[in-house]
Structures are given as structure tokens and as C-alpha cells.
Design an enzyme around this catalytic site. Structure first.
Site, PDB file in Angstrom:
ATOM      1  N   MET A 160      34.653  71.381  74.275  1.00 21.62           N
ATOM      2  CA  MET A 160      35.784  72.298  74.428  1.00 21.62           C
ATOM      3  C   MET A 160      36.658  72.260  73.173  1.00 21.62           C
ATOM      4  O   MET A 160      37.827  72.659  73.196  1.00 21.62           O
ATOM      5  CB  MET A 160      36.597  71.944  75.670  1.00 21.62           C
ATOM      6  CG  MET A 160      35.765  72.076  76.942  1.00 21.62           C
ATOM      7  SD  MET A 160      36.712  72.393  78.421  1.00 21.62           S
ATOM      8  CE  MET A 160      37.717  70.928  78.517  1.00 21.62           C
ATOM      9  N   LEU A 211      37.978  68.538  68.236  1.00 17.15           N
ATOM     10  CA  LEU A 211      36.952  67.506  68.042  1.00 17.15           C
ATOM     11  C   LEU A 211      37.516  66.231  67.430  1.00 17.15           C
ATOM     12  O   LEU A 211      38.348  66.277  66.525  1.00 17.15           O
ATOM     13  CB  LEU A 211      35.849  68.067  67.147  1.00 17.15           C
ATOM     14  CG  LEU A 211      35.201  69.364  67.654  1.00 17.15           C
ATOM     15  CD1 LEU A 211      34.125  69.822  66.681  1.00 17.15           C
ATOM     16  CD2 LEU A 211      34.620  69.193  69.048  1.00 17.15           C
ATOM     17  N   HIS A 223      33.320  63.207  69.774  1.00 13.95           N
ATOM     18  CA  HIS A 223      32.434  64.378  69.702  1.00 13.95           C
ATOM     19  C   HIS A 223      31.462  64.243  68.522  1.00 13.95           C
ATOM     20  O   HIS A 223      30.281  64.561  68.646  1.00 13.95           O
ATOM     21  CB  HIS A 223      33.242  65.657  69.470  1.00 13.95           C
ATOM     22  CG  HIS A 223      34.190  66.002  70.578  1.00 13.95           C
ATOM     23  ND1 HIS A 223      35.554  65.898  70.445  1.00 13.95           N
ATOM     24  CD2 HIS A 223      33.971  66.450  71.838  1.00 13.95           C
ATOM     25  CE1 HIS A 223      36.131  66.284  71.569  1.00 13.95           C
ATOM     26  NE2 HIS A 223      35.193  66.616  72.439  1.00 13.95           N
ATOM     27  N   LYS A 263      29.291  59.498  77.758  1.00 15.35           N
ATOM     28  CA  LYS A 263      29.430  58.666  78.960  1.00 15.35           C
ATOM     29  C   LYS A 263      30.881  58.573  79.425  1.00 15.35           C
ATOM     30  O   LYS A 263      31.142  58.112  80.522  1.00 15.35           O
ATOM     31  CB  LYS A 263      28.945  57.244  78.663  1.00 15.35           C
ATOM     32  CG  LYS A 263      27.458  57.068  78.751  1.00 15.35           C
ATOM     33  CD  LYS A 263      27.163  55.574  78.738  1.00 15.35           C
ATOM     34  CE  LYS A 263      25.691  55.301  78.589  1.00 15.35           C
ATOM     35  NZ  LYS A 263      25.432  53.845  78.520  1.00 15.35           N
ATOM     36  N   ILE A 294      33.509  56.424  72.532  1.00 14.99           N
ATOM     37  CA  ILE A 294      34.110  55.899  71.300  1.00 14.99           C
ATOM     38  C   ILE A 294      35.579  55.590  71.591  1.00 14.99           C
ATOM     39  O   ILE A 294      36.259  56.385  72.250  1.00 14.99           O
ATOM     40  CB  ILE A 294      33.990  56.930  70.144  1.00 14.99           C
ATOM     41  CG1 ILE A 294      32.532  57.356  69.947  1.00 14.99           C
ATOM     42  CG2 ILE A 294      34.563  56.362  68.846  1.00 14.99           C
ATOM     43  CD1 ILE A 294      31.581  56.260  69.518  1.00 14.99           C
ATOM     44  N   ARG A 302      42.933  64.804  75.177  1.00 13.25           N
ATOM     45  CA  ARG A 302      44.203  64.768  75.905  1.00 13.25           C
ATOM     46  C   ARG A 302      45.115  63.634  75.425  1.00 13.25           C
ATOM     47  O   ARG A 302      46.295  63.624  75.772  1.00 13.25           O
ATOM     48  CB  ARG A 302      43.955  64.647  77.410  1.00 13.25           C
ATOM     49  CG  ARG A 302      43.332  65.916  77.995  1.00 13.25           C
ATOM     50  CD  ARG A 302      43.278  65.907  79.505  1.00 13.25           C
ATOM     51  NE  ARG A 302      42.925  67.202  80.054  1.00 13.25           N
ATOM     52  CZ  ARG A 302      41.694  67.581  80.400  1.00 13.25           C
ATOM     53  NH1 ARG A 302      40.675  66.750  80.243  1.00 13.25           N
ATOM     54  NH2 ARG A 302      41.476  68.787  80.892  1.00 13.25           N
TER      55      ARG A 302
HETATM   56  O1  PAF Z   1      33.071  67.677  78.627  1.00 10.08           O
HETATM   57  C1  PAF Z   1      33.461  68.795  78.241  1.00 10.08           C
HETATM   58  O2  PAF Z   1      34.061  68.940  77.158  1.00 10.08           O
HETATM   59  C2  PAF Z   1      33.234  70.006  79.117  1.00 10.08           C
HETATM   60  O3  PAF Z   1      33.312  69.682  80.469  1.00 10.08           O
HETATM   61  C3  PAF Z   1      31.915  70.750  78.799  1.00 10.08           C
HETATM   62  C4  PAF Z   1      30.710  69.882  79.095  1.00 10.08           C
HETATM   63  C5  PAF Z   1      31.902  71.176  77.356  1.00 10.08           C
HETATM   64  C6  PAF Z   1      31.806  72.006  79.676  1.00 10.08           C
HETATM   65  O4  PAF Z   1      32.864  72.877  79.453  1.00 10.08           O
END
Ligand code: PAF
Length: 278
Positions: A26, A29, A33, A145, A173, A184
């Protein structure tokens, strides 16, 4: 690296690829990520990342509006990781008409823990993940995870729909004080940021108690819950579960191991989740 907005363009760009490794995100990053992107590279080629803040997985009163959107900075980070395609559709691109067909995870797994406190969340996640996978046709998809239940639900979805995508799990991480990286975290005030690693410390204390042979799991859970409340948190759950199905373990299953301690709690206006395998 190509930035792609439309499903048609994504399909055209990936035509003929049969080893695509996909990392859905989403955006906003962080190193967590990027570690998934690096893991994806070990499992396939080309690496495709999606950035889409999926309205279907946010409930009323949740943080959809204020969820951080930082596309330019995200693109820069992905460029450095040599990602082949960033798929960043707008809401109109991905949902050109209301998304009335949805993927509903089964009651048990979908309604417990996160599902209990965020009704509709996993339906929203499964629906968007399914749609993104139909668009990108990945051989492999990587999920962190940190969102343990999401990882399990998506993995089972792929299995039950016989999707041609293997789900690979990436480790959580953490900052040097133990706080799991999360988009968040930026909502935490400086004081809350100091308190936030408490959640991970508590997970470690619970793990140590289990490993030292303590059997009263419900007592451990109750005391951890109270401790969070005493420190000003509003916990949703802190619970010892089986890794295999996230159900509560029997006494014998505690002895057999393969457990995970899962927790979700609000600190001020920020809801944090974390887990630790035992
Ligand atoms: O974990 C996330 O960032 C979201 O739930 C995902 C897997 C990208 C789906 O919108």
C-alpha cells in the site's frame, strides 16, 4: 523501471513472462517492504511491485483517508532496487465499476483476531490480492510475516483456488529497539514512539515463559493484556496461537511447540500489530 497505471498496460508489459515475482504493497515503503522486494528477486524475475491503498480493506472510522501516500519517494526507492514494474493504479483503474464480486475468507480463520476487530478487512485484502494476481499473473508473491494472519489467509486462498502463485513469507524487519517497521509508526508521537517497542518486549517475555515450561497460557495472556492497559495501551488481543491454523493450542500442543504469539493494540490513535514465533 516502468510506472504503470492501467490493468491493460500491465498485462501488455508482462505478456510472456512466466517467472514474475510480485510484492503487493500500500506504499509508504520502508525497509520492511524493500526486504520483501529483495526476497522476491531471489524467487523470480521480473520483480513487480504494486502500490495501492485499497479502500475495500478499511472499515468505517479506520485510517483510509490519512493513510500515508508517498508515491514519488516510493518510486525512488523501488528504482534503486531495480524493480521492473511498479503498478500503481488509481481507484478508478482498479475498480472501474463497484467491486461487487468479493472473495470471502472462511469464517474461522477470517473472523478471529484481526477479523474480529476489523470486520471485512480480510474480505477486502483477499479481493484486492486476487484481482492484482489476476492482473500480474505472478509465479511467486511475497508477503511479510508481520501481518501473520494475512499471510496465512492469502496462502490458503491461493491454494484453494489453485492459483499458479506460490506465496513466500518475508521476515519482519525491526528498528533497533525492536519496534516492527510499519507505515503506521509515523503516526506515533515522540512519547508513544518510546513506549511502542513495549509490545515486542511483551511478546518476547511471553515466548520466554512458554519456553521455560509455564503451562497457564490463559494466565499469561491475561497478565500481558492487563500490563498493556496499565501502561496506557488499548489492546485488542494478545494471544498464544498455533502457527498452523491460529487456533488456541491445547496443553499437548503447547508442549509440541510451533506456536506464535500475536498481538494488536492501540497506542493513542495508532493501532500496532506484531507477532513472534515460538
Ligand atoms: O499488507 C498490505 O500492505 C495490504 O494488506 C496488501 C497485501 C497490499 C493488500 O492491499
Amino acid at each position: 523501471m516502468k510506472l504503470i497505471r492501467s490493468i491493460d498496460e500491465l498485462r501488455a508489459q508482462l505478456r510472456g513472462q512466466n517467472r514474475t515475482a510480485f510484492v503487493p504493497t500500500m506504499g509508504n515503503l520502508h525497509e520492511g517492504h524493500l526486504s520483501l522486494v529483495r526476497l522476491a528477486r531471489q524467487h523470480g524475475d521480473p520483480v513487480v511491485t504494486s502500490i495501492f491503498v485499497n479502500p475495500l480493506q478499511f472499515g468505517p472510522g479506520e485510517d483510509f483517508e490519512r493513510y500515508p501516500r508517498t508515491l514519488d519517494a516510493d518510486i525512488e526507492k523501488l528504482q534503486k532496487e531495480n524493480v521492473y514494474v511498479v503498478f500503481a493504479p488509481t481507484e478508478r483503474d482498479l475498480y472501474p465499476q463497484p467491486q461487487e464480486y468479493r472473495v470471502q475468507p472462511p469464517g474461522g480463520m477470517g473472523d478471529m483476531l484481526e477479523g474480529e476487530f476489523r470486520p471485512g478487512f480480510f474480505q477486502g485484502v483477499c479481493t484486492v490480492v486476487m484481482k492484482l494476481m489476476v492482473c500480474a499473473q505472478p509465479r511467486v508473491a511475497v508477503f511479510g510475516k508481520k501481518d501473520y494472519q494475512q499471510l496465512m489467509i492469502v496462502r490458503e486462498m491461493c491454494k484453494q483456488f489453485a492459483m499458479p502463485t506460490d506465496v513466500v513469507a518475508g521476515e519482519t524487519i525491526r528498528d533497533c529497539d525492536g519496534l516492527a517497521l510499519s507505515s503506521r509508526n509515523r503516526f506515533l508521537t515522540p512519547e508513544e514512539r518510546v513506549e511502542a517497542p513495549m509490545l515486542y518486549r511483551l511478546l518476547n517475555q511471553i515466548r520466554d515463559k512458554i519456553l521455560s515450561g509455564e503451562k497457564d497460557i490463559q494466565g499469561i495472556e491475561r497478565r500481558a493484556f492487563s500490563k498493556l492497559i496499565d501502561r496506557g495501551w488499548q489492546p485488542d488481543y494478545i494471544s498464544v496461537r498455533k502457527q498452523a491454523d491460529l487456533r488456541s493450542p491445547t496443553a499437548q500442543e503447547v508442549d509440541a511447540g510451533k506456536l506464535v504469539v500475536v498481538a494488536a493494540a492501540r497506542l493513542g490513535n495508532t493501532r500496532l500489530i506484531d507477532n513472534l514465533e515460538v
